[in-house]
Motif scaffolding. Structure first.
Motif, short mmCIF file in Angstrom:
data_model
loop_
_atom_site.label_atom_id
_atom_site.label_comp_id
_atom_site.label_asym_id
_atom_site.label_seq_id
_atom_site.Cartn_x
_atom_site.Cartn_y
_atom_site.Cartn_z
N PRO A 77 0.82 -1.23 0.00
CA PRO A 77 0.00 0.00 0.00
C PRO A 77 0.85 1.27 0.00
CG PRO A 77 -0.80 -1.55 1.65
CD PRO A 77 0.51 -2.06 1.16
N GLY A 78 1.99 1.24 0.69
CA GLY A 78 2.86 2.42 0.72
C GLY A 78 3.39 2.77 -0.65
N ARG A 79 3.76 1.74 -1.41
CA ARG A 79 4.25 1.98 -2.77
C ARG A 79 3.15 2.58 -3.64
NH1 ARG A 79 5.21 -3.19 -5.65
NH2 ARG A 79 3.12 -2.79 -6.35
N ASN A 80 1.93 2.07 -3.48
CA ASN A 80 0.81 2.61 -4.26
C ASN A 80 0.55 4.07 -3.91
OD1 ASN A 80 0.51 0.11 -5.43
ND2 ASN A 80 -1.30 -0.46 -4.24
N LEU A 81 0.61 4.39 -2.62
CA LEU A 81 0.38 5.78 -2.20
C LEU A 81 1.49 6.70 -2.68
CD1 LEU A 81 -1.04 5.47 1.40
CD2 LEU A 81 -2.19 6.31 -0.63
N LYS A 82 2.71 6.24 -2.59
CA LYS A 82 3.84 7.05 -3.04
C LYS A 82 3.71 7.35 -4.53
CE LYS A 82 7.70 6.61 -1.04
NZ LYS A 82 8.97 6.15 -0.49
N ARG A 83 3.30 6.33 -5.29
CA ARG A 83 3.10 6.50 -6.73
C ARG A 83 1.99 7.50 -7.04
NH1 ARG A 83 2.10 1.03 -9.12
NH2 ARG A 83 3.91 0.28 -8.02
N SER A 84 0.95 7.52 -6.19
CA SER A 84 -0.18 8.40 -6.45
C SER A 84 0.03 9.80 -5.88
CB SER A 84 -1.47 7.81 -5.89
OG SER A 84 -1.43 7.79 -4.49
N GLY A 85 1.07 10.00 -5.08
CA GLY A 85 1.40 11.34 -4.58
C GLY A 85 0.78 11.72 -3.24
N VAL A 86 0.18 10.78 -2.52
CA VAL A 86 -0.39 11.08 -1.21
C VAL A 86 0.74 11.04 -0.19
CG1 VAL A 86 -2.03 10.35 0.56
CG2 VAL A 86 -2.62 10.11 -1.85
N PRO A 87 1.00 12.18 0.51
CA PRO A 87 2.13 12.22 1.44
C PRO A 87 1.85 11.50 2.76
CG PRO A 87 1.00 14.32 1.46
CD PRO A 87 0.34 13.47 0.40
N THR A 88 2.91 11.15 3.44
CA THR A 88 2.80 10.48 4.73
C THR A 88 2.09 11.36 5.76
OG1 THR A 88 4.86 9.33 4.24
CG2 THR A 88 4.15 9.32 6.52
N SER A 89 2.27 12.67 5.66
CA SER A 89 1.64 13.57 6.62
C SER A 89 0.11 13.47 6.57
CB SER A 89 2.08 15.02 6.37
OG SER A 89 1.72 15.42 5.06
N SER A 90 -0.44 13.25 5.40
CA SER A 90 -1.90 13.09 5.28
C SER A 90 -2.35 11.80 5.96
CB SER A 90 -2.32 13.07 3.82
OG SER A 90 -2.08 14.32 3.22
N LEU A 91 -1.56 10.74 5.80
CA LEU A 91 -1.89 9.48 6.47
C LEU A 91 -1.77 9.60 7.98
CD1 LEU A 91 -0.14 6.96 4.08
CD2 LEU A 91 -2.56 7.49 4.24
N LEU A 92 -0.77 10.33 8.44
CA LEU A 92 -0.62 10.53 9.88
C LEU A 92 -1.79 11.32 10.44
CD1 LEU A 92 3.21 11.23 10.19
CD2 LEU A 92 1.97 9.18 10.86
N ALA A 93 -2.23 12.34 9.71
CA ALA A 93 -3.40 13.11 10.15
C ALA A 93 -4.64 12.22 10.20
CB ALA A 93 -3.64 14.30 9.21
N GLY A 94 -4.80 11.37 9.20
CA GLY A 94 -5.93 10.44 9.19
C GLY A 94 -5.84 9.44 10.32
N GLY A 95 -4.65 8.93 10.57
CA GLY A 95 -4.47 7.97 11.66
C GLY A 95 -4.75 8.59 13.02
N LEU A 96 -4.28 9.80 13.22
CA LEU A 96 -4.50 10.48 14.50
C LEU A 96 -5.99 10.76 14.72
CD1 LEU A 96 -3.25 11.77 17.01
CD2 LEU A 96 -3.05 13.88 15.70
N LEU A 97 -6.65 11.32 13.71
CA LEU A 97 -8.08 11.58 13.86
C LEU A 97 -8.90 10.29 13.91
CD1 LEU A 97 -8.72 14.78 11.74
CD2 LEU A 97 -8.78 14.51 14.21
N GLY A 98 -8.43 9.25 13.24
CA GLY A 98 -9.10 7.96 13.33
C GLY A 98 -9.02 7.39 14.74
N LEU A 99 -7.88 7.54 15.38
CA LEU A 99 -7.71 7.07 16.75
C LEU A 99 -8.60 7.86 17.71
CD1 LEU A 99 -6.13 5.08 18.48
CD2 LEU A 99 -4.41 6.84 18.80
N VAL A 100 -8.64 9.16 17.54
CA VAL A 100 -9.53 10.00 18.37
C VAL A 100 -10.98 9.62 18.10
CG1 VAL A 100 -10.35 12.36 18.72
CG2 VAL A 100 -7.90 11.91 18.57
N GLY A 101 -11.32 9.46 16.82
CA GLY A 101 -12.69 9.11 16.45
C GLY A 101 -13.13 7.78 17.02
N PHE A 102 -12.19 6.83 17.13
CA PHE A 102 -12.52 5.51 17.66
C PHE A 102 -13.03 5.62 19.10
CE2 PHE A 102 -11.33 1.64 19.99
CZ PHE A 102 -12.00 0.69 19.23
N PHE A 103 -12.47 6.54 19.87
CA PHE A 103 -12.88 6.68 21.26
C PHE A 103 -14.07 7.62 21.43
CE2 PHE A 103 -8.48 5.24 21.61
CZ PHE A 103 -8.69 4.12 22.39
N VAL A 104 -14.24 8.55 20.49
CA VAL A 104 -15.38 9.46 20.56
C VAL A 104 -16.65 8.77 20.08
CG1 VAL A 104 -16.32 11.63 19.66
CG2 VAL A 104 -13.92 11.50 20.33
#
Length: 168
Positions: A77-104
């Motif tokens: 999946p990382g190779r696919n994302l790198k190829r499509s231009g989605v940066p790691t910072s966007s995934l980190l933001a999604g992961g952080l808000l996903g973790l918060v959302g899981f508890f909310v």
């Protein structure tokens, strides 16, 4: 076979660890493949005498699957994302808000938070919400692929353990 038998108790503990590992694919904080592998490890070490090399072969195979599954779940999946231009910072933001959302909002908050976090990060990065949505879809697809690969590796470990349980 009695529940007071130590081999049975070890097998039940191993089964619970493997099931917890499979649940860990979805539940944040539970290390999925290490739990599955750990269940097989406990079974191989403490499962009782008389099994011979069979338990160790199952453990070796489970180790290979766990290592391979971990590498593939990040690389593909990382190779696919790198190829499509989605940066790691966007995934980190999604992961952080996903973790918060899981508890909310239990369970669905994880998905909502991840999608919202990636979309917001991409919106800020690209400056246009119409451009942010395709990048968000690619990130969600990559996260789904990663979870699927991890779950499949966990299922293979579980199948190896079951085969070892009945054949040794």
């Amino acid at each position: 076979m009695s529940l007071t038998d130590s081999g049975t108790a070890v097998s039940v503990i191993a089964a619970l660890a493997i099931v917890a590992g499979l649940a860990g694919v979805i539940v944040p904080g539970l290390p999925a493949l290490p739990l599955c592998w750990g269940g097989v490890l406990v079974w191989a070490i403490f499962g009782g005498a008389g099994a011979g090399a069979g338990r160790w072969l199952v453990l070796a195979a489970a180790t290979l699957v766990a290592i391979g599954g971990t590498v593939v779940k990040y690389a593909w999946p990382g190779r696919n994302l790198k190829r499509s231009g989605v940066p790691t910072s966007s995934l980190l933001a999604g992961g952080l808000l996903g973790l918060v959302g899981f508890f909310v909002i239990p369970v669905i908050g994880l998905v909502l938070g991840f999608v919202g976090g990636v979309w917001a990060a991409e919106r800020l990065r690209l400056g246009d919400s119409r451009l942010a949505w395709p990048a968000t879809k690619r990130a969600v697809a990559a996260a789904g692929l990663s979870m699927l690969l991890e779950f499949l590796a966990g299922l293979v470990i579980a199948a190896l353990w079951l085969a070892g349980l009945f054949l040794t």
